[in-house]
Design a protein around this motif. Sequence first.
Motif, mmCIF file in Angstrom:
data_model
loop_
_atom_site.group_PDB
_atom_site.id
_atom_site.type_symbol
_atom_site.label_atom_id
_atom_site.label_comp_id
_atom_site.label_asym_id
_atom_site.label_seq_id
_atom_site.Cartn_x
_atom_site.Cartn_y
_atom_site.Cartn_z
ATOM 1 N N GLN A 483 0.836 -1.204 0.000
ATOM 2 C CA GLN A 483 0.000 0.000 0.000
ATOM 3 C C GLN A 483 0.871 1.254 0.000
ATOM 4 O OE1 GLN A 483 -2.030 -1.953 3.352
ATOM 5 N NE2 GLN A 483 -3.831 -0.771 2.710
ATOM 6 N N VAL A 484 0.233 2.350 -0.430
ATOM 7 C CA VAL A 484 0.994 3.568 -0.704
ATOM 8 C C VAL A 484 0.331 4.789 -0.067
ATOM 9 C CG1 VAL A 484 1.826 5.072 -2.559
ATOM 10 C CG2 VAL A 484 1.690 2.599 -2.934
ATOM 11 N N TYR A 485 1.140 5.624 0.569
ATOM 12 C CA TYR A 485 0.640 6.929 1.036
ATOM 13 C C TYR A 485 1.058 8.012 0.047
ATOM 14 C CZ TYR A 485 0.336 5.121 5.892
ATOM 15 O OH TYR A 485 0.042 4.431 7.045
ATOM 16 N N ILE A 486 0.170 8.954 -0.223
ATOM 17 C CA ILE A 486 0.567 10.151 -0.967
ATOM 18 C C ILE A 486 0.127 11.356 -0.133
ATOM 19 C CG2 ILE A 486 0.394 11.431 -3.134
ATOM 20 C CD1 ILE A 486 -0.340 8.826 -4.518
ATOM 21 N N VAL A 487 1.097 12.135 0.303
ATOM 22 C CA VAL A 487 0.788 13.199 1.258
ATOM 23 C C VAL A 487 0.976 14.581 0.652
ATOM 24 C CG1 VAL A 487 1.432 14.203 3.476
ATOM 25 C CG2 VAL A 487 1.436 11.740 3.188
ATOM 26 N N TYR A 488 0.024 15.450 0.915
ATOM 27 C CA TYR A 488 0.093 16.836 0.450
ATOM 28 C C TYR A 488 0.287 17.776 1.630
ATOM 29 C CZ TYR A 488 -1.374 15.296 -4.110
ATOM 30 O OH TYR A 488 -1.398 14.694 -5.321
ATOM 31 N N PRO A 489 0.972 18.900 1.385
ATOM 32 C CA PRO A 489 1.181 19.830 2.504
ATOM 33 C C PRO A 489 -0.121 20.509 2.894
ATOM 34 C CG PRO A 489 2.142 20.717 0.485
ATOM 35 C CD PRO A 489 1.600 19.369 0.144
ATOM 36 N N LEU A 490 -0.187 20.885 4.143
ATOM 37 C CA LEU A 490 -1.305 21.699 4.577
ATOM 38 C C LEU A 490 -0.744 22.742 5.511
ATOM 39 C CD1 LEU A 490 -4.406 22.078 4.590
ATOM 40 C CD2 LEU A 490 -4.354 20.978 6.796
ATOM 41 N N ILE A 491 -0.781 23.971 5.014
ATOM 42 C CA ILE A 491 -0.219 25.030 5.828
ATOM 43 C C ILE A 491 -1.331 26.031 6.055
ATOM 44 C CG2 ILE A 491 1.480 26.880 5.856
ATOM 45 C CD1 ILE A 491 3.203 24.850 4.135
ATOM 46 N N THR A 496 -6.982 27.040 1.795
ATOM 47 C CA THR A 496 -7.858 26.789 0.656
ATOM 48 C C THR A 496 -7.063 26.327 -0.552
ATOM 49 O OG1 THR A 496 -8.186 29.137 1.063
ATOM 50 C CG2 THR A 496 -10.122 27.865 0.432
ATOM 51 N N LEU A 497 -5.910 26.985 -0.742
ATOM 52 C CA LEU A 497 -5.056 26.641 -1.865
ATOM 53 C C LEU A 497 -4.552 25.205 -1.734
ATOM 54 C CD1 LEU A 497 -4.228 28.694 -4.090
ATOM 55 C CD2 LEU A 497 -1.934 28.561 -3.111
ATOM 56 N N ASP A 498 -4.129 24.867 -0.514
ATOM 57 C CA ASP A 498 -3.632 23.524 -0.268
ATOM 58 C C ASP A 498 -4.722 22.490 -0.498
ATOM 59 O OD1 ASP A 498 -1.054 24.162 0.306
ATOM 60 O OD2 ASP A 498 -1.411 24.444 2.435
ATOM 61 N N TYR A 499 -5.933 22.857 -0.084
ATOM 62 C CA TYR A 499 -7.052 21.950 -0.261
ATOM 63 C C TYR A 499 -7.267 21.682 -1.745
ATOM 64 C CZ TYR A 499 -11.768 20.123 -0.017
ATOM 65 O OH TYR A 499 -12.872 19.335 -0.151
ATOM 66 N N LYS A 500 -7.128 22.758 -2.543
ATOM 67 C CA LYS A 500 -7.276 22.614 -3.993
ATOM 68 C C LYS A 500 -6.168 21.707 -4.546
ATOM 69 C CE LYS A 500 -7.736 25.245 -8.248
ATOM 70 N NZ LYS A 500 -6.641 24.477 -8.851
ATOM 71 N N ASP A 501 -4.935 21.921 -4.094
ATOM 72 C CA ASP A 501 -3.829 21.055 -4.520
ATOM 73 C C ASP A 501 -4.134 19.594 -4.246
ATOM 74 O OD1 ASP A 501 -2.351 23.156 -5.318
ATOM 75 O OD2 ASP A 501 -0.885 23.080 -3.676
ATOM 76 N N LEU A 502 -4.630 19.363 -3.046
ATOM 77 C CA LEU A 502 -4.934 17.996 -2.635
ATOM 78 C C LEU A 502 -6.003 17.403 -3.551
ATOM 79 C CD1 LEU A 502 -4.770 15.778 -0.252
ATOM 80 C CD2 LEU A 502 -6.844 16.875 0.542
ATOM 81 N N MET A 503 -7.049 18.188 -3.819
ATOM 82 C CA MET A 503 -8.142 17.682 -4.643
ATOM 83 C C MET A 503 -7.693 17.458 -6.087
ATOM 84 S SD MET A 503 -10.123 16.745 -2.796
ATOM 85 C CE MET A 503 -11.506 16.607 -1.805
ATOM 86 N N ASP A 504 -6.918 18.404 -6.611
ATOM 87 C CA ASP A 504 -6.374 18.224 -7.964
ATOM 88 C C ASP A 504 -5.525 16.960 -8.016
ATOM 89 O OD1 ASP A 504 -7.578 20.550 -8.606
ATOM 90 O OD2 ASP A 504 -5.730 21.763 -8.743
ATOM 91 N N GLY A 505 -4.701 16.801 -6.996
ATOM 92 C CA GLY A 505 -3.831 15.630 -6.929
ATOM 93 C C GLY A 505 -4.657 14.356 -6.895
ATOM 94 N N TYR A 506 -5.674 14.393 -6.070
ATOM 95 C CA TYR A 506 -6.537 13.224 -5.926
ATOM 96 C C TYR A 506 -7.159 12.842 -7.264
ATOM 97 C CZ TYR A 506 -10.534 10.399 -4.546
ATOM 98 O OH TYR A 506 -11.455 9.400 -4.443
ATOM 99 N N GLU A 507 -7.656 13.878 -7.986
ATOM 100 C CA GLU A 507 -8.287 13.598 -9.274
ATOM 101 C C GLU A 507 -7.308 12.980 -10.260
ATOM 102 O OE1 GLU A 507 -10.376 17.140 -10.533
ATOM 103 O OE2 GLU A 507 -11.621 16.956 -8.730
ATOM 104 N N SER A 508 -6.084 13.538 -10.279
ATOM 105 C CA SER A 508 -5.137 13.010 -11.250
ATOM 106 C C SER A 508 -4.733 11.582 -10.877
ATOM 107 C CB SER A 508 -3.930 13.945 -11.383
ATOM 108 O OG SER A 508 -2.803 13.405 -10.771
ATOM 109 N N ILE A 509 -4.642 11.304 -9.586
ATOM 110 C CA ILE A 509 -4.310 9.943 -9.160
ATOM 111 C C ILE A 509 -5.459 8.996 -9.497
ATOM 112 C CG2 ILE A 509 -3.890 8.487 -7.139
ATOM 113 C CD1 ILE A 509 -2.497 11.150 -6.010
ATOM 114 N N ALA A 510 -6.679 9.486 -9.274
ATOM 115 C CA ALA A 510 -7.845 8.658 -9.577
ATOM 116 C C ALA A 510 -7.895 8.314 -11.071
ATOM 117 C CB ALA A 510 -9.120 9.381 -9.144
ATOM 118 N N ARG A 511 -7.449 9.252 -11.925
ATOM 119 C CA ARG A 511 -7.399 8.985 -13.372
ATOM 120 C C ARG A 511 -6.370 7.907 -13.691
ATOM 121 N NH1 ARG A 511 -8.050 14.379 -14.219
ATOM 122 N NH2 ARG A 511 -5.805 14.717 -14.231
#
Length: 701
Positions: A483-491, A496-511
């Motif tokens: 199993q794999v962790y993928i972690v995004y920063p949250l500062i 809000t920006l970080d949340y967007k990064d996380l969601m964008d990342g999630y979508e691209s990983i889901a693809r």
Amino acid sequence: MNPNFLNTPIDYLKRVGPQRATLLKQELGIHYYKDLINFFPNKYIDKTNYYKINQLHRNSAEVQIVGKIVHLKMVEQKRGKRLVATFIDDTGEMELVWFKGHKWIKDSIKLNTPYVVYGKCNWFNGTFSLPHPEMELLEDHKASLKTAMQPVYPSTEKLTKMGITNRVMNQLIQELFRESGGKFYDTLPKYLLEELKLMNKAESLFNIHFPRTTQKLAQAQYRLKFEELFYIQLQLILKNLIRKQKIKGYTFDQVGVLFNDFYANHLPFDLTNAQKRVIKEIRKDLGSNAQMNRLLQGDVGSGKTIVALLSALLAIDNGFQACIMAPTEILATQHYNGLLELVEKLPINIRLLTGSTKTAERKEIHEALLDGSLHILIGTHAILEDKVQFNNLGLAIIDEQHRFGVAQRAKLWHKNDIPPHVLVMTATPIPRTLAMSLYGDLDISVIDELPPGRKPIKTVHRYDSNRLKVFQFIRDEIALGRQVYIVYPLIQESETLDYKDLMDGYESIARDFPAPKYQISIVHGQMKPADKDVEMERFVRGETQIMVATTVIEVGVNVPNASVMIIESAERFGLSQLHQLRGRVGRGAEQSYCILMTSHKLSDDSKTRLETMVRTNDGFEIAEVDLKLRGPGDIMGTQQSGVLNLRIADIVKDNDILKAARYYAMKLLKNDPNLRLEENKVVLNTYKKIQANKTIWNYIS
Ligand code: ADP
Ligand code: MG
């Protein structure tokens, strides 16, 4: 000297009028003479050394050279002109350069006459140059030299603008010395000065401001640093002694049935030597009649939990209750499940209390705590609520303490008449140097050994442009059942920006990792705790192969089958955080990996952090680097600590002085714990003044 001399308001000093007084107070916090005398230079310009031109090299910083100007010319540039002087000595030739003030310089310079020039050396196109050098005719220079090392005082823009330049500061301090007659009482005992060959106080103060020679300066600095660290250590050690003398603790003198049974029959593995040693240290504390206040440091995965459990069993064996407090619900739950499994065969009652514990269950827990039938309570901050009352709490264990403040620690103390023993466990390795100054009032145990058979985690740094290869690597690992962790920063500031990064990342990983073949969990701060738990649980049970998360998972989460940790925008994380995150993998038997993803734009500090992570898995080494990069004030959780407002010593660089100071403070207190001896009278007086003033450097009057 009038004993109150140093308590004179700064307004009374010659050359200090009302305007300057206000500025000194506002900008530098200098209110009294004592503040001024203890306002130390932060660097010195070394004018004891003269360079020859052929000794200059590319990295030369500030240099002083004797030579002559043989030629002056104006050079036209795109932006304005520059005045260039050819400067020679008997070894070579270089340039002096001015970008402004040309007329004045041209008119005042004497050609072919010996000068002493001083400035920052530049190297460009094969030529050395000094831009805007300080210049003095050699003749005048010889006549005027007062001190070789010129002090430079910390300043602010406002001060300089209002005319309180370095020279003025220097004059004010000179004035103060004149008024004082240079007599300052010593604040260290005479025998210490003699034994350590320390410079006395008056001479140190003089030389720190007006160094006669480099050697005298070094002696003065050593003495003042020693003194500063000595009194900090003295305070900490005294605090610890007072606690041990005055604060009675429960005595756990029984190594009883539970401890012995568990140790003999239910330990799931052999303890490491480090674990055995630490348990011994804790047992010794608990068996004495003083309250334990111990910090247990151990890198992630070093096995602190079993130490906590064995300590708790000792408490129960002696008729007491124990609690374990963790900073997050996920962690508390994990502790609960883990311990439940470990003590399955023992007749003890363990419960979990968090923010989401239902009212009915809560009531049950409260009652069981009060009647003593509940032995170990595990939970979050919820444990601190006033409604939570114990029958007899004997041991409080706090996991990952940097999340809890000192005030919270104190709150646990007041759950009983006699404070429980306290064991603070941290996976953020605090460098020994820092720990000694910060937690001098805690005893420290260290687990410096990982359980056998762990493979060191392989760490690499990859740029975002290599993402496709990284994704392929993830596919390969998942194919092997990992199993794999993928972690995004949250500062916080850019949440809000970080949340967007996380969601964008999630979508691209889901693809790239489509269902149903791949299942992905996601956990972030904007989710409800219950939803978080569901997602977390799916990953723990192995139903999902990828966990996309913010740093929520930083602390303590244990999924041994996870073998890959990918950290996105790794340049935005601090070192200790990176190390914590990496500790989430490498918990099983498989080879584990940590991949630090970054863009190409990296600051020097980011590069150092990444290189350090790639180079080593050793938490203490990482902590030392972290300390050097950030300075002690920024290390997590130490901000509030006034201890670190050091004026002259540097905890990292002056490590050796710190050790010496601690050694001599201990020796002194061992010999004279109540500071009653005549020879230690100055220590007692100084100590009292520090206590009254709350700052180390205002006591010397
Ligand atoms: P941490 O110090 O990070 O809290 P844990 O107590 O969670 O570490 O231990 C990490 C893992 O190592 C757990 O799975 C635990 O069961 C295991 N472990 C702890 N001590 C040993 C040991 N002496 N031998 C083998 N495995 C151990
Ligand atoms: Mg732990």
